[in-house]
Every structure is written in C-alpha cells, then in structure tokens.
Design an enzyme around this catalytic site. Structure first.
Site, PDB file in Angstrom:
ATOM      1  N   ALA A 360       0.004  -2.122  11.544  1.00 22.21           N
ATOM      2  CA  ALA A 360       1.210  -2.937  11.661  1.00 22.21           C
ATOM      3  C   ALA A 360       2.442  -2.130  11.268  1.00 22.21           C
ATOM      4  CB  ALA A 360       1.093  -4.154  10.754  1.00 22.21           C
ATOM      5  N   GLU A 390       6.267  -7.883   7.959  1.00 20.90           N
ATOM      6  CA  GLU A 390       6.859  -6.999   8.982  1.00 20.90           C
ATOM      7  C   GLU A 390       8.246  -7.481   9.387  1.00 20.90           C
ATOM      8  OE1 GLU A 390       5.689  -4.191   9.648  1.00 20.90           O
ATOM      9  OE2 GLU A 390       3.795  -4.533   8.641  1.00 20.90           O
ATOM     10  N   HIS A 393      11.081  -6.357   7.295  1.00 14.53           N
ATOM     11  CA  HIS A 393      11.671  -5.060   7.660  1.00 14.53           C
ATOM     12  C   HIS A 393      12.695  -5.233   8.776  1.00 14.53           C
ATOM     13  CE1 HIS A 393       8.968  -2.664   5.251  1.00 14.53           C
ATOM     14  NE2 HIS A 393       7.902  -3.115   5.859  1.00 14.53           N
ATOM     15  N   GLU A 417       9.872  -1.770   1.535  1.00 16.63           N
ATOM     16  CA  GLU A 417       8.575  -2.419   1.330  1.00 16.63           C
ATOM     17  C   GLU A 417       8.696  -3.623   0.422  1.00 16.63           C
ATOM     18  OE1 GLU A 417       5.628  -1.914   2.839  1.00 16.63           O
ATOM     19  OE2 GLU A 417       6.819  -0.575   4.066  1.00 16.63           O
ATOM     20  N   HIS A 517      -1.095  10.981   1.285  1.00 12.76           N
ATOM     21  CA  HIS A 517       0.278  11.350   0.951  1.00 12.76           C
ATOM     22  C   HIS A 517       0.412  12.731   0.315  1.00 12.76           C
ATOM     23  CE1 HIS A 517       0.155   7.081   1.555  1.00 12.76           C
ATOM     24  NE2 HIS A 517       1.447   7.059   1.692  1.00 12.76           N
ATOM     25  N   TYR A 527       6.337   3.359  -3.691  1.00 13.44           N
ATOM     26  CA  TYR A 527       5.384   2.248  -3.665  1.00 13.44           C
ATOM     27  C   TYR A 527       5.285   1.593  -5.033  1.00 13.44           C
ATOM     28  CZ  TYR A 527       4.347   4.591   0.690  1.00 13.44           C
ATOM     29  OH  TYR A 527       4.466   5.187   1.913  1.00 13.44           O
TER      30      TYR A 527
HETATM   31 ZN    ZN Z   1       5.910  -2.798   5.175  1.00 13.18          ZN
END
Ligand code: ZN
Length: 618
Positions: A360, A390, A393, A417, A517, A527
């Site tokens: 996604a 989503e 965003h 996020e 990462h 995050y």
């Molecule tokens: Zn996201």
C-alpha cells in the site's frame, strides 16, 4: 519497492514523492531531481545568487519530479524489464541531480541569506542520505556499493533443509503464523545468511559517506542525519532518549507479560523468565512488532463481539466502497472530496494479468491535484484501517500543495506516517457504529483486547524504532568499529528491546544487514517519531473535538474543529521548524509521550495486575 534502492533523500517535490512511496511499509523508493545550471555561480556569492540558484533548482525539481513520479508509477503498476529500467534511470538521474544540488547549496554556507533561503539551502544539503565525497571515483564507488547492497537484500532468499527455496515474503508469512520453535529458528537464522557478504561493503560505504558528510560540513553522517530536526544534533539524540524514558515502564510491563505467555507456549527452558526474549518468537522477522502473536497472548474474554471483515461483507462493501467510506471520514472533518482522477487513476485491486507492487502506498504525482493510492485491497477490517491511513497521506499532500516546492513535505520526516496513523487511531468501535458498520459499541471490558493488539504493534515497535539508528550513529561516529558491528547490534537489541539472538552468532555474522533499512540506507528515527507523535496528535485532536471518552475510544469523525486544526498544521508543510506545526495541534513545541500512557492506561493497569509477583526486566 524491492527493485529500487535509495541513496538519497529527495528534496522538495521529489521528496513529496518519496514520502508517498515510503508510505506504510517502511520501505523507501527513490524519486527524481535534475540537471541544473547553477555551476556558473561565481565568488563572492550573495543572497541574490542564492535566490537565483534556488529558483533554478525549484524549476528543475518540478519538472523532474513529475517525470520521475510517472516512471515510478508505471513501474509499480506494470512490472517489466523495461519499466524497471526506466524507473532505475529516473532514480539515477535524480541521484545525480541531488548530489549537484547539495554541493552547490553548501557553497552558500557562509553567505548571509534570509531565513527562508537558509531553510531551503539546508534542505538541499541534507537531501543526500548518503552523501558522496567530492571525488568522482569515490562517488562512483559509493553508488556501486549502494546498488550492490540493495541487490543483495532484494535477491535474498533461503533454501531450507528440505530444499525449499523461500523468499523473504514467504518467510515473513511463516514467521507470523508458525508456532514451531525449530521451524521459526531455521527461518530466522536462514534469512540472516544473506548479510555476512554485506559487511565489507557496508564498512566502506560508511567511510565514504562520512567523508561526504564532512565535505558538507558535518562531523559525521550520523550528525548530519540528526541535524534534520530543527534543533542541535546532540539535543535531538537526547530528546529521543527522554521520550523513550517516558514509554519504557509501559514497554517493560508489556514485555514481562508477553515473556510469561511465551514461556507457557514454548516452555520456560526455551523462554527463560529472567532473560531477554529469543528474537524469533515474536511473530516478525526482526521482532519489531508483535501483533502476529496476539492469539498467544490475548486476554480471555476480549472478543469485542463483532468482526469488521464480516460486517463489511454484510453491508456489501466492495473495494471502492471501502475507499469511499474512508474518504467520507476526511470530508466529515471539512476536507474537500478527492478529485475524480483519484478514482480513475488509482489502483485498488490486484490485476489478474500482470505483476504490480501490492504494498500500500499513497502518491502525489504533480503536487497539484493528481493524488492516488496503490493498493491491492482485501475486503478486511484491517485493510479498511489501512485505507484511512493511506488517505491521510493524500490529504496531507494536498494540504501543502500551495507551499514552494522546497516545503511541499511533512513538517519533519516523522509527520507523514504519524498523520496516517493518527487518522487510523480514530477508526474505533464508536466510529464504526456511526457509519453503520456495527450495531453496538462493545462495553469497556472488551477494550483490553483491542488495546493489547495495538500495543503489540505499536508499543513493541518503539524501542526497535530507536535502536536501529542508535547503532548507526555509533557506527558513523566510529564508536562502534567493524569488528564489533554485530555484537554492538545485539547489545542494543538487548538493552532497548529485551530481545536476544536465539543462537550464538557466527564471527562473520552481520545481522543489521538483514533489516532492509540498513543496506537500503534509509534513516529510521522517523518511525520512532511517528509512533510518539501519532498518539499526541490523536489526544490533542480528540480534545479539540470535545471528546469526553477515554482517548482510546475517541474518534474525531465529524469534528469540523479537529479538522480545522489538523488542516492548519498540514498546510504548513515543512515551511517552518516542525515545532511550529506541532504547536498548532498540540499547543506545545515539545513532543510528549504521555499521550501514549493515557491511551494505554487501562491496558497498563491490567498488565501490572497480571505481572504481579513476577520478576520483570531483562
Ligand atoms: Zn503510511
């Protein structure tokens, strides 16, 4: 996102795209920037030269941003050799442009410019996540190393003792569902066989990128990463420690309870009750979120009495219906509806006849109105939640579209996020009832189950979100030397997460490399920040909406007041230090993890009760 590696963080419009692509699966993709004609600037430089340079770069970013976003979109929606090549070419082009922009921007370091110009120049300088030294040979070497590391990770697989070749995706699924200690152990160690060959590459990459960071005026690459947060680099590190200190008591109680339950499942000979938890038993390849073992630790009597997946079917929701439902959440806050092109250009269902990237993600192709999501929607309650996330965003992207291209981004890299997740926190039983999906809100005694599920995903993540960059910062500063890469990694895992390697690690092991990462060169603190910020945004918006329920039961659905405050913050993009944006919603310039403690308060009481008489800690 598996075929594209990122070697620099994008600026302006391009960064908008990167942010959108990064969305939600914690992986990242490159997007574009350009050729630029700023080489002609001659000393002594003035503020006027800076403006000419910034204007030139902005134009190029807009043009290449659109071109690159289209290439990435087509690739992600139609995976072939050709589209992969085109996407890789556009990434390469943007990388090269980003390098030039940063170098050029650094030349204005000692020129007196206004605050806006300085902010824009800094964004250009810091746009390189792994800055190359000013030496074409070294710069080419750095690019090759990045590509090689990405490729080793992307092609990584493990062939089991029984001869079955497994991809990371296959192993991820099994790690989530298997309760067989030995099977889990085999996959856990098997996946980590991909990374020993990365170690020498990673070592060299750190050397080169440190040299590049020095060239841009930073003491090392970690300091450069930490300087992205509108405060001195050292203060940022202290700030993260402070926030972790606030969450730690809750984490320790969650850890203690989960360890007990795992001891009952696997035996206390395998899960010692006074030691860190073996890292392969938590339902996730990196033990970074534990929601997949909910069934092992679920409180008795926690069934909320409804199942959103079944309710969606009962009310005849199809994929588009789910998206329209989530859009309604935002329009209920006062946001304008999504443009028609959102519905004609997005990908909502998995095509039957071609390969696509199903992860996604939310996209903003032109920084105007061309918003899209790309998802292979499953008709489940969980996915309904993801759609809300989503669209968070997308609405953010649209809110800051009138900012200059440099500021078309979230206030800091945690915000994007965090906003998606903030919205998802409002998908509560109360909201589901308001939209007619369920008939009654379960009473509060059922909340412990819902909170436990959230805590396994979100509280469990927080120390992991912190330790990844703790490790990298020490690597880049030289405090951790290559001989100690792996032992230092496990010391931090034990210290912060209370998890341990289930078997002794080989001398050549490089376990950090088995986490995307690290070879992917994507900073991780964002995050951690997003996990802290989302609860504070949620608490503050609930307050603004006049909510009187406990905050874990609150939904800001239908609150025009909350929507207005949210929109004011989103519209700012990154035009101001993030603290200013933060203040709009929370009333404070400082992050505060007490919102997490408030949200999980009933669970914390419950956990303490369950942990009574046990020896907690690790
Ligand atoms: Zn996201």
């Amino acid at each position: 996102m598996k075929n594209i590696t990122t070697t620099f963080k994008l600026t302006g419009l391009a960064l908008v795209i990167a942010a959108s692509l990064t969305a939600c699966n914690k992986e990242t993709v490159t997007a574009p920037v350009t050729q630029n004609n700023a080489e002609k600037v001659a000393a002594p430089l003035t503020a006027k030269d800076a403006q000419v340079f910034l204007d030139d770069v902005a134009k190029e970013m807009v043009a290449l941003g659109l071109e690159g976003a289209r290439a990435q979109w087509i690739y992600a929606n139609f995976i072939t050799e050709d589209t992969a090549s085109l996407a890789a070419e556009s990434s390469q082009k943007s990388t090269e442009a980003g390098v030039r922009f940063a170098m050029q921007a650094a030349k204005f370091d000692n020129v007196e410019v206004n605050a806006t110009q300085r902010r824009q120049l800094n964004f250009l300088k810091q746009s390189l996540v792994l800055p190359a030294p000013q030496d074409s040979k070294k710069s080419a070497e750095l690019a090759q190393i990045g590509a090689k590391l990405g490729s080793i990770y992307g092609k990584g697989s493990y062939t089991t003792k029984t001869g079955e070749k497994l991809s990371l995706g296959d192993m991820t699924s099994t790690m989530a569902t298997s309760r067989d200690y030995d099977e889990l152990l085999e996959l856990w160690t098997g996946w980590r066989e991909i990374s020993p060959e990365m170690k020498h590459l990673y070592t060299r990459q750190a050397e080169l990128a440190n040299e590049g960071a020095n060239g841009l005026g930073y003491k090392d690459l970690g300091a450069m990463w930490r300087s992205n947060y509108d405060m001195p680099a050292d203060d940022f590190a202290n700030e993260l420690d402070r926030l972790w200190g606030q969450v730690k008591p809750l984490y320790e109680d969650l850890h203690c309870y989960v360890r007990t339950e795992l001891g009952e499942t696997y035996g206390t000979d395998k899960v010692a009750q006074d030691k860190p938890i073996p890292a392969h038993l938590l339902g996730n390849m990196w033990a970074q979120s534990w929601g997949n073992i909910y069934d092992l630790v679920a409180p008795e009597d926690a069934d909320p009495g409804y199942d959103v997946t079944k309710q969606l079917a009962k009310h005849n929701y199809d994929e588009i219906g789910m998206v329209k439902g989530a859009e309604k959440f935002f329009t209920s806050l006062g946001f304008a509806p999504l443009p028609e092109t959102f519905y004609t250009r997005s990908l909502f269902t998995k095509p039957a006849d071609r390969d696509v990237i199903c992860h996604a993600s939310a996209w903003d192709l032109d920084a105007k109105d061309d918003l899209r999501i790309k998802m292979c929607i499953q008709k489940t309650g969980e996915e309904f939640n993801v759609i809300h996330h989503e669209l968070g965003h997308n609405f953010y992207q649209r809110a800051y579209k009138d900012q200059p291209v440099y500021f078309q981004n979230s206030a800091n890299d945690g915000f994007h996020e965090a906003i998606g997740d903030t919205i998802a926190l409002s998908v509560t039983p109360k909201y589901l009832k308001e939209i007619g999906l369920i008939d009654t809100i379960p009473d509060e005694s059922k909340d412990i189950g819902l909170l436990m599920k959230q805590a396994l995903d979100k509280i469990a993540f927080i120390p992991f979100g912190l330790m990844v960059d703790q490790w990298r910062w020490k690597v880049y500063s030289g405090e951790i030397s290559p001989e100690n890469y792996n032992t230092a990694w496990w010391e931090l895992r034990e210290k912060y997460q209370g998890v341990t390697a289930p078997v002794a690690r080989d001398a050549d092991a490089f376990d950090p490399g088995a986490k995307y990462h690290v070879p992917g060169g994507v900073p991780y603190s964002r995050y951690f920040l997003a996990h802290i910020q989302q609860f504070e945004f949620h608490r503050a918006l609930c307050e603004i909406s006049g909510n009187t329920d406990p905050i874990h039961r609150c939904s800001i659905y239908n609150s025009k007041e909350a929507g207005k405050a949210l929109n004011t913050m989103l519209e700012m993009g990154s035009s101001q230090p993030w603290q200013q944006a933060y203040k709009v919603v929370t009333g404070s310039e400082q992050m505060d993890a007490t919102a997490i403690l408030d949200y999980f308060a009933p669970l914390h009481v419950w956990l303490k009760d369950k942990n009574q008489g046990k020896q907690c800690g690790f």
